[in-house]
Design a protein around this motif. Structure first.
Motif, PDB file in Angstrom:
ATOM      1  N   ILE A 252       0.869  -1.179   0.000  1.00 52.61           N
ATOM      2  CA  ILE A 252       0.000   0.000   0.000  1.00 52.61           C
ATOM      3  C   ILE A 252       0.899   1.220   0.000  1.00 52.61           C
ATOM      4  CG2 ILE A 252      -0.284  -0.124   2.534  1.00 52.61           C
ATOM      5  CD1 ILE A 252      -3.091   1.172   2.066  1.00 52.61           C
ATOM      6  N   HIS A 253       0.751   2.065  -1.004  1.00 47.78           N
ATOM      7  CA  HIS A 253       1.557   3.270  -1.174  1.00 47.78           C
ATOM      8  C   HIS A 253       0.766   4.472  -0.664  1.00 47.78           C
ATOM      9  CE1 HIS A 253       4.289   1.117  -4.024  1.00 47.78           C
ATOM     10  NE2 HIS A 253       3.170   0.480  -4.341  1.00 47.78           N
ATOM     11  N   TRP A 254       1.327   5.176   0.311  1.00 48.66           N
ATOM     12  CA  TRP A 254       0.702   6.388   0.843  1.00 48.66           C
ATOM     13  C   TRP A 254       1.480   7.597   0.334  1.00 48.66           C
ATOM     14  CZ3 TRP A 254      -3.786   6.026   3.523  1.00 48.66           C
ATOM     15  CH2 TRP A 254      -4.100   4.791   4.113  1.00 48.66           C
ATOM     16  N   LEU A 255       0.821   8.470  -0.413  1.00 55.51           N
ATOM     17  CA  LEU A 255       1.428   9.708  -0.886  1.00 55.51           C
ATOM     18  C   LEU A 255       0.688  10.860  -0.221  1.00 55.51           C
ATOM     19  CD1 LEU A 255       1.533   8.877  -4.734  1.00 55.51           C
ATOM     20  CD2 LEU A 255       3.131   8.162  -2.945  1.00 55.51           C
ATOM     21  N   THR A 256       1.250  11.404   0.855  1.00 58.60           N
ATOM     22  CA  THR A 256       0.588  12.487   1.580  1.00 58.60           C
ATOM     23  C   THR A 256       1.378  13.781   1.398  1.00 58.60           C
ATOM     24  OG1 THR A 256       1.724  12.018   3.685  1.00 58.60           O
ATOM     25  CG2 THR A 256      -0.339  10.860   3.266  1.00 58.60           C
ATOM     26  N   PHE A 257       0.678  14.835   1.029  1.00 58.19           N
ATOM     27  CA  PHE A 257       1.271  16.150   0.799  1.00 58.19           C
ATOM     28  C   PHE A 257       0.506  17.152   1.660  1.00 58.19           C
ATOM     29  CE2 PHE A 257       2.122  13.537  -2.817  1.00 58.19           C
ATOM     30  CZ  PHE A 257       3.392  13.896  -3.246  1.00 58.19           C
ATOM     31  N   ILE A 258       1.172  17.687   2.698  1.00 52.74           N
ATOM     32  CA  ILE A 258       0.467  18.497   3.692  1.00 52.74           C
ATOM     33  C   ILE A 258       1.227  19.795   3.939  1.00 52.74           C
ATOM     34  CG2 ILE A 258      -0.458  18.547   6.046  1.00 52.74           C
ATOM     35  CD1 ILE A 258      -0.634  15.476   5.882  1.00 52.74           C
ATOM     36  N   ASP A 259       0.533  20.920   3.770  1.00 55.76           N
ATOM     37  CA  ASP A 259       1.154  22.241   3.902  1.00 55.76           C
ATOM     38  C   ASP A 259       1.173  22.663   5.365  1.00 55.76           C
ATOM     39  OD1 ASP A 259       2.181  24.734   3.606  1.00 55.76           O
ATOM     40  OD2 ASP A 259       0.566  25.536   2.371  1.00 55.76           O
ATOM     41  N   THR A 260       2.174  22.214   6.094  1.00 61.02           N
ATOM     42  CA  THR A 260       2.293  22.541   7.521  1.00 61.02           C
ATOM     43  C   THR A 260       2.989  23.875   7.751  1.00 61.02           C
ATOM     44  OG1 THR A 260       4.355  21.273   7.652  1.00 61.02           O
ATOM     45  CG2 THR A 260       2.304  20.114   8.191  1.00 61.02           C
ATOM     46  N   GLU A 261       3.409  24.559   6.670  1.00 63.79           N
ATOM     47  CA  GLU A 261       4.106  25.834   6.810  1.00 63.79           C
ATOM     48  C   GLU A 261       3.183  27.032   6.609  1.00 63.79           C
ATOM     49  OE1 GLU A 261       7.663  26.350   7.400  1.00 63.79           O
ATOM     50  OE2 GLU A 261       7.280  24.312   8.128  1.00 63.79           O
ATOM     51  N   ASP A 262       1.912  26.790   6.328  1.00 62.82           N
ATOM     52  CA  ASP A 262       0.975  27.874   6.055  1.00 62.82           C
ATOM     53  C   ASP A 262       0.681  28.661   7.328  1.00 62.82           C
ATOM     54  OD1 ASP A 262      -0.984  29.569   5.250  1.00 62.82           O
ATOM     55  OD2 ASP A 262      -2.418  28.040   4.658  1.00 62.82           O
ATOM     56  N   LYS A 263       1.157  29.888   7.398  1.00 63.37           N
ATOM     57  CA  LYS A 263       0.992  30.707   8.605  1.00 63.37           C
ATOM     58  C   LYS A 263      -0.446  31.186   8.784  1.00 63.37           C
ATOM     59  CE  LYS A 263       5.815  32.138   8.875  1.00 63.37           C
ATOM     60  NZ  LYS A 263       6.240  31.068   7.966  1.00 63.37           N
ATOM     61  N   ASN A 264      -1.259  31.192   7.723  1.00 65.65           N
ATOM     62  CA  ASN A 264      -2.649  31.622   7.848  1.00 65.65           C
ATOM     63  C   ASN A 264      -3.509  30.576   8.551  1.00 65.65           C
ATOM     64  OD1 ASN A 264      -2.317  34.106   6.455  1.00 65.65           O
ATOM     65  ND2 ASN A 264      -2.339  33.005   4.503  1.00 65.65           N
ATOM     66  N   VAL A 265      -3.118  29.328   8.437  1.00 66.95           N
ATOM     67  CA  VAL A 265      -3.884  28.244   9.041  1.00 66.95           C
ATOM     68  C   VAL A 265      -3.372  27.906  10.428  1.00 66.95           C
ATOM     69  CG1 VAL A 265      -4.601  25.839   8.741  1.00 66.95           C
ATOM     70  CG2 VAL A 265      -4.434  27.324   6.762  1.00 66.95           C
ATOM     71  N   GLY A 266      -2.095  28.226  10.686  1.00 72.06           N
ATOM     72  CA  GLY A 266      -1.528  27.964  12.001  1.00 72.06           C
ATOM     73  C   GLY A 266      -1.319  26.483  12.249  1.00 72.06           C
ATOM     74  N   GLN A 267      -1.772  26.027  13.408  1.00 71.67           N
ATOM     75  CA  GLN A 267      -1.532  24.654  13.834  1.00 71.67           C
ATOM     76  C   GLN A 267      -2.459  23.652  13.160  1.00 71.67           C
ATOM     77  OE1 GLN A 267       0.970  23.903  15.731  1.00 71.67           O
ATOM     78  NE2 GLN A 267       0.580  21.714  16.043  1.00 71.67           N
ATOM     79  N   MET A 268      -3.474  24.127  12.448  1.00 70.42           N
ATOM     80  CA  MET A 268      -4.528  23.241  11.963  1.00 70.42           C
ATOM     81  C   MET A 268      -4.002  22.148  11.027  1.00 70.42           C
ATOM     82  SD  MET A 268      -8.223  24.327  10.428  1.00 70.42           S
ATOM     83  CE  MET A 268      -8.476  25.335  11.891  1.00 70.42           C
ATOM     84  N   ASP A 269      -3.171  22.530  10.048  1.00 67.05           N
ATOM     85  CA  ASP A 269      -2.659  21.530   9.112  1.00 67.05           C
ATOM     86  C   ASP A 269      -1.603  20.646   9.763  1.00 67.05           C
ATOM     87  OD1 ASP A 269      -4.345  22.532   7.256  1.00 67.05           O
ATOM     88  OD2 ASP A 269      -2.832  23.367   5.921  1.00 67.05           O
ATOM     89  N   VAL A 270      -0.847  21.204  10.711  1.00 64.88           N
ATOM     90  CA  VAL A 270       0.120  20.385  11.461  1.00 64.88           C
ATOM     91  C   VAL A 270      -0.630  19.296  12.212  1.00 64.88           C
ATOM     92  CG1 VAL A 270       1.853  20.387  13.296  1.00 64.88           C
ATOM     93  CG2 VAL A 270       1.745  22.296  11.682  1.00 64.88           C
ATOM     94  N   ASN A 271      -1.694  19.691  12.896  1.00 64.00           N
ATOM     95  CA  ASN A 271      -2.504  18.737  13.639  1.00 64.00           C
ATOM     96  C   ASN A 271      -3.214  17.775  12.698  1.00 64.00           C
ATOM     97  OD1 ASN A 271      -3.298  17.902  16.260  1.00 64.00           O
ATOM     98  ND2 ASN A 271      -5.332  18.757  15.933  1.00 64.00           N
ATOM     99  N   GLY A 272      -3.659  18.291  11.536  1.00 66.43           N
ATOM    100  CA  GLY A 272      -4.318  17.439  10.550  1.00 66.43           C
ATOM    101  C   GLY A 272      -3.433  16.307  10.091  1.00 66.43           C
ATOM    102  N   ARG A 273      -2.149  16.593   9.896  1.00 74.41           N
ATOM    103  CA  ARG A 273      -1.199  15.547   9.484  1.00 74.41           C
ATOM    104  C   ARG A 273      -1.075  14.480  10.573  1.00 74.41           C
ATOM    105  NH1 ARG A 273       4.107  15.188  10.831  1.00 74.41           N
ATOM    106  NH2 ARG A 273       5.312  13.621   9.668  1.00 74.41           N
ATOM    107  N   GLU A 274      -0.950  14.915  11.833  1.00 72.72           N
ATOM    108  CA  GLU A 274      -0.829  13.967  12.935  1.00 72.72           C
ATOM    109  C   GLU A 274      -2.074  13.091  13.040  1.00 72.72           C
ATOM    110  OE1 GLU A 274       1.692  13.381  15.074  1.00 72.72           O
ATOM    111  OE2 GLU A 274       2.974  14.794  14.004  1.00 72.72           O
ATOM    112  N   ILE A 275      -3.242  13.710  12.935  1.00 72.95           N
ATOM    113  CA  ILE A 275      -4.502  12.967  13.051  1.00 72.95           C
ATOM    114  C   ILE A 275      -4.657  11.988  11.896  1.00 72.95           C
ATOM    115  CG2 ILE A 275      -7.017  13.226  12.909  1.00 72.95           C
ATOM    116  CD1 ILE A 275      -6.645  15.865  14.486  1.00 72.95           C
TER     117      ILE A 275
END
Length: 394
Positions: free
Chosen positions: A22-45
Protein backbone atom coordinates in the motif's frame (compact mmCIF):
# COMPACT_ATOMS: atom_id res chain seq x y z
CA UNK A 1 21.74 13.41 9.80
CA UNK A 2 23.46 15.97 7.53
CA UNK A 3 21.90 16.86 4.18
CA UNK A 4 23.58 15.06 1.25
CA UNK A 5 26.13 13.44 3.58
CA UNK A 6 24.47 10.51 5.31
CA UNK A 7 21.58 8.18 4.85
CA UNK A 8 21.24 4.79 6.49
CA UNK A 9 20.51 2.24 3.79
CA UNK A 10 18.97 -0.94 5.16
CA UNK A 11 19.85 -3.75 2.73
CA UNK A 12 16.61 -5.70 2.55
CA UNK A 13 16.19 -7.94 -0.49
CA UNK A 14 14.17 -6.19 -3.21
CA UNK A 15 12.13 -4.62 -0.39
CA UNK A 16 8.91 -3.20 -1.78
CA UNK A 17 9.13 -4.45 -5.36
CA UNK A 18 8.34 -8.10 -4.62
CA UNK A 19 5.64 -7.66 -1.97
CA UNK A 20 2.06 -6.49 -2.25
CA UNK A 21 2.22 -2.89 -1.06
CA UNK A 22 0.00 0.00 0.00
CA UNK A 23 1.56 3.27 -1.17
CA UNK A 24 0.70 6.39 0.84
CA UNK A 25 1.43 9.71 -0.89
CA UNK A 26 0.59 12.49 1.58
CA UNK A 27 1.27 16.15 0.80
CA UNK A 28 0.47 18.50 3.69
CA UNK A 29 1.15 22.24 3.90
CA UNK A 30 2.29 22.54 7.52
CA UNK A 31 4.11 25.83 6.81
CA UNK A 32 0.98 27.87 6.06
CA UNK A 33 0.99 30.71 8.60
CA UNK A 34 -2.65 31.62 7.85
CA UNK A 35 -3.88 28.24 9.04
CA UNK A 36 -1.53 27.96 12.00
CA UNK A 37 -1.53 24.65 13.83
CA UNK A 38 -4.53 23.24 11.96
CA UNK A 39 -2.66 21.53 9.11
CA UNK A 40 0.12 20.38 11.46
CA UNK A 41 -2.50 18.74 13.64
CA UNK A 42 -4.32 17.44 10.55
CA UNK A 43 -1.20 15.55 9.48
CA UNK A 44 -0.83 13.97 12.94
CA UNK A 45 -4.50 12.97 13.05
CA UNK A 46 -4.43 11.55 9.52
CA UNK A 47 -1.49 9.30 10.33
CA UNK A 48 -2.49 8.35 13.88
CA UNK A 49 -6.13 7.53 13.11
CA UNK A 50 -6.07 6.44 9.47
CA UNK A 51 -2.71 5.62 7.86
CA UNK A 52 -1.18 3.75 10.81
CA UNK A 53 -4.46 1.98 11.60
CA UNK A 54 -4.91 0.76 8.02
CA UNK A 55 -1.27 -0.37 7.80
CA UNK A 56 -1.65 -2.27 11.06
CA UNK A 57 -4.75 -4.10 9.84
CA UNK A 58 -3.18 -5.01 6.47
CA UNK A 59 0.18 -6.14 7.88
CA UNK A 60 -1.36 -9.43 9.00
CA UNK A 61 -2.08 -10.19 5.34
CA UNK A 62 1.54 -9.59 4.36
CA UNK A 63 0.84 -6.14 2.86
CA UNK A 64 3.86 -3.84 3.07
CA UNK A 65 3.62 -0.06 3.35
CA UNK A 66 5.51 2.52 1.29
CA UNK A 67 5.03 5.99 2.80
CA UNK A 68 5.91 9.22 1.03
CA UNK A 69 5.14 11.83 3.71
CA UNK A 70 5.81 15.27 2.19
CA UNK A 71 5.32 18.32 4.43
CA UNK A 72 7.04 21.43 5.75
CA UNK A 73 9.61 23.05 3.47
CA UNK A 74 9.89 19.82 1.47
CA UNK A 75 6.41 20.43 0.00
CA UNK A 76 6.53 21.91 -3.51
CA UNK A 77 4.53 21.46 -6.73
CA UNK A 78 7.67 20.08 -8.34
CA UNK A 79 8.04 17.45 -5.60
CA UNK A 80 4.41 16.39 -6.04
CA UNK A 81 4.77 16.07 -9.81
CA UNK A 82 8.02 14.11 -9.44
CA UNK A 83 6.65 11.60 -6.92
CA UNK A 84 3.33 11.09 -8.70
CA UNK A 85 4.98 10.71 -12.12
CA UNK A 86 7.70 8.33 -10.92
CA UNK A 87 5.59 6.08 -8.68
CA UNK A 88 5.97 2.40 -9.57
CA UNK A 89 3.55 -0.20 -8.30
CA UNK A 90 2.37 -3.71 -8.98
CA UNK A 91 -1.04 -4.86 -10.25
CA UNK A 92 -2.12 -5.94 -6.75
CA UNK A 93 -0.95 -2.76 -4.98
CA UNK A 94 -3.04 -0.01 -3.37
CA UNK A 95 -2.32 3.70 -3.88
CA UNK A 96 -3.71 6.42 -1.56
CA UNK A 97 -3.01 10.12 -2.28
CA UNK A 98 -4.03 12.71 0.36
CA UNK A 99 -3.49 16.48 0.18
CA UNK A 100 -4.15 19.05 2.92
CA UNK A 101 -3.52 22.66 1.93
CA UNK A 102 -4.71 25.57 -0.20
CA UNK A 103 -6.63 25.00 -3.40
CA UNK A 104 -8.76 26.82 -5.95
CA UNK A 105 -11.25 26.02 -8.67
CA UNK A 106 -10.05 28.93 -10.77
CA UNK A 107 -12.55 30.40 -13.21
CA UNK A 108 -16.04 28.91 -13.41
CA UNK A 109 -16.53 25.97 -15.74
CA UNK A 110 -14.47 22.92 -16.51
CA UNK A 111 -14.63 19.84 -14.32
CA UNK A 112 -15.61 19.96 -10.64
CA UNK A 113 -12.16 19.24 -9.22
CA UNK A 114 -9.85 21.80 -7.57
CA UNK A 115 -6.25 22.71 -8.32
CA UNK A 116 -3.70 22.46 -5.47
CA UNK A 117 -1.09 25.07 -4.53
CA UNK A 118 1.25 22.56 -2.85
CA UNK A 119 2.85 25.17 -0.59
CA UNK A 120 3.56 27.63 -3.44
CA UNK A 121 1.93 30.95 -4.30
CA UNK A 122 2.29 30.79 -8.08
CA UNK A 123 -0.72 30.11 -10.30
CA UNK A 124 1.57 28.72 -12.99
CA UNK A 125 2.54 25.74 -10.81
CA UNK A 126 -0.91 24.64 -9.62
CA UNK A 127 -1.39 20.87 -9.59
CA UNK A 128 -4.88 19.76 -10.75
CA UNK A 129 -6.34 17.06 -8.50
CA UNK A 130 -7.86 15.31 -11.54
CA UNK A 131 -4.42 15.18 -13.21
CA UNK A 132 -2.97 13.48 -10.12
CA UNK A 133 -5.80 10.95 -10.15
CA UNK A 134 -5.37 10.18 -13.86
CA UNK A 135 -1.62 9.74 -13.40
CA UNK A 136 -2.06 7.40 -10.45
CA UNK A 137 -4.78 5.38 -12.20
CA UNK A 138 -2.38 4.81 -15.12
CA UNK A 139 0.08 3.03 -12.78
CA UNK A 140 -2.10 -0.08 -12.91
CA UNK A 141 -2.65 -0.62 -9.18
CA UNK A 142 -5.58 -2.72 -8.03
CA UNK A 143 -7.07 0.15 -5.99
CA UNK A 144 -6.42 3.89 -6.24
CA UNK A 145 -7.88 6.67 -4.03
CA UNK A 146 -7.09 10.36 -4.57
CA UNK A 147 -8.24 12.82 -1.89
CA UNK A 148 -7.83 16.61 -1.93
CA UNK A 149 -8.63 18.49 1.30
CA UNK A 150 -8.58 22.04 -0.06
CA UNK A 151 -10.75 24.95 -1.12
CA UNK A 152 -12.55 24.81 -4.46
CA UNK A 153 -13.58 28.48 -4.69
CA UNK A 154 -14.07 30.37 -7.95
CA UNK A 155 -11.27 32.85 -8.62
CA UNK A 156 -9.84 34.70 -11.59
CA UNK A 157 -7.28 31.94 -12.18
CA UNK A 158 -7.21 29.99 -15.42
CA UNK A 159 -7.96 26.29 -15.04
CA UNK A 160 -5.46 23.76 -16.26
CA UNK A 161 -5.45 20.05 -16.92
CA UNK A 162 -1.91 19.16 -15.85
CA UNK A 163 0.58 20.12 -13.48
CA UNK A 164 -16.57 11.54 17.72
CA UNK A 165 -13.82 9.77 19.75
CA UNK A 166 -11.29 10.94 22.33
CA UNK A 167 -7.56 11.51 22.21
CA UNK A 168 -5.68 8.26 22.83
CA UNK A 169 -2.52 8.46 24.93
CA UNK A 170 -1.90 4.71 24.68
CA UNK A 171 -1.10 2.28 21.87
CA UNK A 172 -3.32 1.60 18.87
CA UNK A 173 -5.63 -1.31 19.66
CA UNK A 174 -7.60 -3.04 16.89
CA UNK A 175 -10.31 -5.66 17.43
CA UNK A 176 -10.84 -8.58 15.05
CA UNK A 177 -14.03 -6.91 13.82
CA UNK A 178 -12.20 -3.66 13.03
CA UNK A 179 -9.24 -5.45 11.47
CA UNK A 180 -11.41 -7.60 9.19
CA UNK A 181 -13.53 -4.59 8.13
CA UNK A 182 -10.40 -2.65 7.12
CA UNK A 183 -9.02 -5.68 5.29
CA UNK A 184 -12.25 -6.02 3.30
CA UNK A 185 -12.29 -2.31 2.42
CA UNK A 186 -8.72 -2.26 1.08
CA UNK A 187 -8.23 -5.82 -0.19
CA UNK A 188 -11.65 -6.84 -1.56
CA UNK A 189 -12.12 -3.87 -3.89
CA UNK A 190 -10.62 -2.72 -7.17
CA UNK A 191 -10.88 0.44 -9.26
CA UNK A 192 -10.46 4.07 -8.29
CA UNK A 193 -12.11 6.91 -6.37
CA UNK A 194 -11.51 10.67 -6.63
CA UNK A 195 -12.56 12.91 -3.74
CA UNK A 196 -12.39 16.63 -2.98
CA UNK A 197 -13.43 18.27 0.27
CA UNK A 198 -15.57 21.06 -1.25
CA UNK A 199 -17.90 21.56 -4.21
CA UNK A 200 -17.02 24.08 -6.96
CA UNK A 201 -17.22 27.62 -5.58
CA UNK A 202 -16.84 26.56 -1.93
CA UNK A 203 -14.11 26.94 0.69
CA UNK A 204 -12.94 24.21 3.06
CA UNK A 205 -13.25 25.00 6.75
CA UNK A 206 -11.85 23.84 10.07
CA UNK A 207 -11.89 24.71 13.76
CA UNK A 208 -11.45 23.18 17.19
CA UNK A 209 -12.62 19.55 17.41
CA UNK A 210 -12.29 16.77 20.03
CA UNK A 211 -8.93 16.05 18.37
CA UNK A 212 -7.78 19.66 18.50
CA UNK A 213 -7.75 22.19 15.64
CA UNK A 214 -8.14 20.41 12.31
CA UNK A 215 -10.02 20.73 9.02
CA UNK A 216 -13.56 19.35 9.20
CA UNK A 217 -13.07 16.96 6.27
CA UNK A 218 -10.14 15.09 7.87
CA UNK A 219 -11.91 15.09 11.24
CA UNK A 220 -15.07 13.64 9.67
CA UNK A 221 -13.11 11.07 7.66
CA UNK A 222 -11.19 9.61 10.61
CA UNK A 223 -14.23 9.78 12.93
CA UNK A 224 -16.52 7.90 10.56
CA UNK A 225 -13.74 5.53 9.48
CA UNK A 226 -13.13 4.43 13.08
CA UNK A 227 -16.85 4.28 13.91
CA UNK A 228 -17.64 2.18 10.82
CA UNK A 229 -14.67 -0.13 11.45
CA UNK A 230 -15.84 -0.61 15.06
CA UNK A 231 -19.25 -1.71 13.73
CA UNK A 232 -17.61 -3.95 11.11
CA UNK A 233 -19.37 -2.16 8.26
CA UNK A 234 -16.75 -0.31 6.24
CA UNK A 235 -16.59 0.43 2.52
CA UNK A 236 -15.54 3.25 0.25
CA UNK A 237 -18.72 4.79 -1.20
CA UNK A 238 -20.89 4.57 1.96
CA UNK A 239 -18.02 6.01 4.02
CA UNK A 240 -17.45 8.99 1.71
CA UNK A 241 -21.21 9.63 1.42
CA UNK A 242 -21.38 9.80 5.22
CA UNK A 243 -18.31 12.08 5.32
CA UNK A 244 -19.90 14.41 2.74
CA UNK A 245 -23.13 14.55 4.75
CA UNK A 246 -21.29 15.20 8.03
CA UNK A 247 -19.12 17.99 6.58
CA UNK A 248 -22.15 19.60 4.94
CA UNK A 249 -24.05 19.43 8.24
CA UNK A 250 -21.18 20.89 10.30
CA UNK A 251 -20.84 23.82 7.89
CA UNK A 252 -24.58 24.47 7.38
CA UNK A 253 -24.37 23.71 3.67
CA UNK A 254 -21.36 25.96 3.00
CA UNK A 255 -19.03 23.01 2.29
CA UNK A 256 -20.09 19.79 0.60
CA UNK A 257 -17.46 17.24 -0.45
CA UNK A 258 -17.96 15.54 -3.83
CA UNK A 259 -16.57 12.32 -5.23
CA UNK A 260 -16.56 10.03 -8.27
CA UNK A 261 -16.28 6.33 -7.51
CA UNK A 262 -15.40 3.52 -9.90
CA UNK A 263 -14.77 0.91 -7.21
CA UNK A 264 -16.12 -2.61 -7.50
CA UNK A 265 -15.82 -5.79 -5.48
CA UNK A 266 -12.81 -7.95 -6.27
CA UNK A 267 -11.40 -11.23 -4.95
CA UNK A 268 -8.68 -10.89 -2.35
CA UNK A 269 -5.05 -11.34 -3.31
CA UNK A 270 -2.94 -13.54 -1.09
CA UNK A 271 -0.35 -11.53 0.83
CA UNK A 272 3.35 -12.10 0.47
CA UNK A 273 4.69 -15.31 2.07
CA UNK A 274 7.05 -14.97 5.04
CA UNK A 275 10.71 -14.48 4.30
CA UNK A 276 12.67 -17.71 4.40
CA UNK A 277 15.42 -16.24 6.56
CA UNK A 278 16.14 -13.07 8.55
CA UNK A 279 17.05 -10.04 6.46
CA UNK A 280 20.50 -8.48 6.56
CA UNK A 281 20.82 -4.92 7.78
CA UNK A 282 23.78 -2.57 7.58
CA UNK A 283 24.36 1.20 7.87
CA UNK A 284 26.12 2.86 4.93
CA UNK A 285 27.47 6.40 4.68
CA UNK A 286 26.53 8.07 1.40
CA UNK A 287 28.41 11.12 0.16
CA UNK A 288 27.69 11.30 -3.57
CA UNK A 289 26.18 14.41 -5.09
CA UNK A 290 23.17 12.39 -6.19
CA UNK A 291 22.12 11.61 -2.61
CA UNK A 292 18.46 12.41 -1.92
CA UNK A 293 17.38 15.37 0.16
CA UNK A 294 17.36 14.80 3.92
CA UNK A 295 13.55 14.37 4.29
CA UNK A 296 13.45 11.92 1.36
CA UNK A 297 16.44 9.92 2.63
CA UNK A 298 14.97 9.83 6.13
CA UNK A 299 11.64 8.53 4.84
CA UNK A 300 13.46 5.82 2.88
CA UNK A 301 15.15 4.68 6.07
CA UNK A 302 11.83 4.65 7.94
CA UNK A 303 10.23 2.57 5.17
CA UNK A 304 13.09 0.05 5.23
CA UNK A 305 13.02 -0.14 9.01
CA UNK A 306 9.27 -0.73 8.79
CA UNK A 307 9.82 -3.77 6.58
CA UNK A 308 12.46 -5.13 9.00
CA UNK A 309 10.07 -4.70 11.95
CA UNK A 310 7.24 -6.37 9.98
CA UNK A 311 9.53 -9.36 9.52
CA UNK A 312 10.49 -9.33 13.19
CA UNK A 313 6.89 -9.62 14.49
CA UNK A 314 5.62 -11.95 11.73
CA UNK A 315 4.18 -15.02 13.47
CA UNK A 316 4.64 -17.02 10.26
CA UNK A 317 8.38 -16.90 10.91
CA UNK A 318 9.94 -19.42 13.25
CA UNK A 319 10.79 -18.03 16.67
CA UNK A 320 14.45 -18.77 15.93
CA UNK A 321 14.33 -16.63 12.79
CA UNK A 322 12.64 -13.81 14.67
CA UNK A 323 15.36 -13.85 17.32
CA UNK A 324 18.05 -13.86 14.62
CA UNK A 325 16.30 -10.89 13.00
CA UNK A 326 16.41 -9.03 16.31
CA UNK A 327 20.14 -9.63 16.60
CA UNK A 328 20.69 -8.36 13.05
CA UNK A 329 18.74 -5.16 13.75
CA UNK A 330 20.73 -4.44 16.91
CA UNK A 331 23.90 -4.08 14.82
CA UNK A 332 22.82 -0.74 13.33
CA UNK A 333 22.17 0.83 16.75
CA UNK A 334 24.69 2.66 18.94
CA UNK A 335 25.66 0.86 22.18
CA UNK A 336 23.78 3.42 24.29
CA UNK A 337 20.82 3.84 21.90
CA UNK A 338 17.25 4.20 23.13
CA UNK A 339 13.93 3.08 21.59
CA UNK A 340 10.85 5.10 22.59
CA UNK A 341 7.28 3.90 22.13
CA UNK A 342 4.89 6.82 21.52
CA UNK A 343 1.14 7.07 22.13
CA UNK A 344 -1.33 7.08 19.24
CA UNK A 345 -2.09 10.77 19.91
CA UNK A 346 0.06 13.48 21.38
CA UNK A 347 3.38 11.66 20.95
CA UNK A 348 3.61 10.89 24.66
CA UNK A 349 6.41 8.44 25.52
CA UNK A 350 4.65 5.45 27.07
CA UNK A 351 7.64 3.11 27.13
CA UNK A 352 11.37 3.22 26.45
CA UNK A 353 14.09 0.60 26.44
CA UNK A 354 17.47 -0.35 25.02
CA UNK A 355 17.38 -1.88 21.51
CA UNK A 356 18.22 -5.42 22.70
CA UNK A 357 15.32 -5.42 25.17
CA UNK A 358 12.95 -3.81 22.65
CA UNK A 359 13.74 -6.21 19.80
CA UNK A 360 13.70 -9.16 22.20
CA UNK A 361 10.18 -8.21 23.27
CA UNK A 362 9.04 -7.89 19.66
CA UNK A 363 10.65 -11.19 18.64
CA UNK A 364 8.59 -13.11 21.18
CA UNK A 365 5.30 -11.15 21.06
CA UNK A 366 2.17 -12.85 19.73
CA UNK A 367 -0.25 -9.91 19.91
CA UNK A 368 1.50 -7.19 17.92
CA UNK A 369 -0.05 -6.23 14.59
CA UNK A 370 2.34 -3.49 13.50
CA UNK A 371 5.30 -1.49 14.75
CA UNK A 372 5.64 1.78 12.82
CA UNK A 373 8.93 3.71 12.99
CA UNK A 374 8.16 7.45 12.96
CA UNK A 375 11.48 9.16 13.70
CA UNK A 376 15.14 8.48 14.47
CA UNK A 377 18.40 10.23 15.28
CA UNK A 378 21.83 9.28 13.96
CA UNK A 379 25.24 9.48 15.59
CA UNK A 380 28.46 8.17 13.96
CA UNK A 381 26.54 6.28 11.25
CA UNK A 382 24.45 4.43 13.83
CA UNK A 383 20.94 4.97 15.12
CA UNK A 384 21.13 6.67 18.51
CA UNK A 385 17.37 7.00 19.09
CA UNK A 386 14.32 5.44 17.47
CA UNK A 387 10.68 6.44 18.00
CA UNK A 388 7.91 3.98 17.12
CA UNK A 389 4.15 3.51 17.47
CA UNK A 390 2.70 0.08 18.19
CA UNK A 391 -0.61 -1.52 17.24
CA UNK A 392 -1.97 -4.51 19.16
CA UNK A 393 -4.74 -7.04 18.72
CA UNK A 394 -7.61 -5.98 20.98
Amino acid sequence: MKRYLLSIIIAILPVLASAQTIHWLTFIDTEDKNVGQMDVNGREILYNHFVNVVNSALAEKGIKSNIQDIYGTDLTPEKCKEIVSNLKCGPNDIVIFYYIGHGTHGTEGGDKWPMMFMGANYVDTLIPLAWVHDQLKSKGAKLTATIGMCCNVYQGISRRDAPSFKVNYGNISISDTEKEAIQRMFLENKGDILITSASPGQSSYGDMTPLGPVDFFTFSLVTLFEDSAYEGNLNWSPLIKDVSYMVDLINNGKQTPVFDSNINAAPTTQGAPPASKPITVSPVAQTTSTAPSEPTAKQEVLNHLGVALDNLIDLRQTESNRIQQALALEKIFAPDAMVKVLSQDGNHVIDKSAPDAFFGRLATSRILLKVTPVNFKVRDNQIAELEVKEAYKK
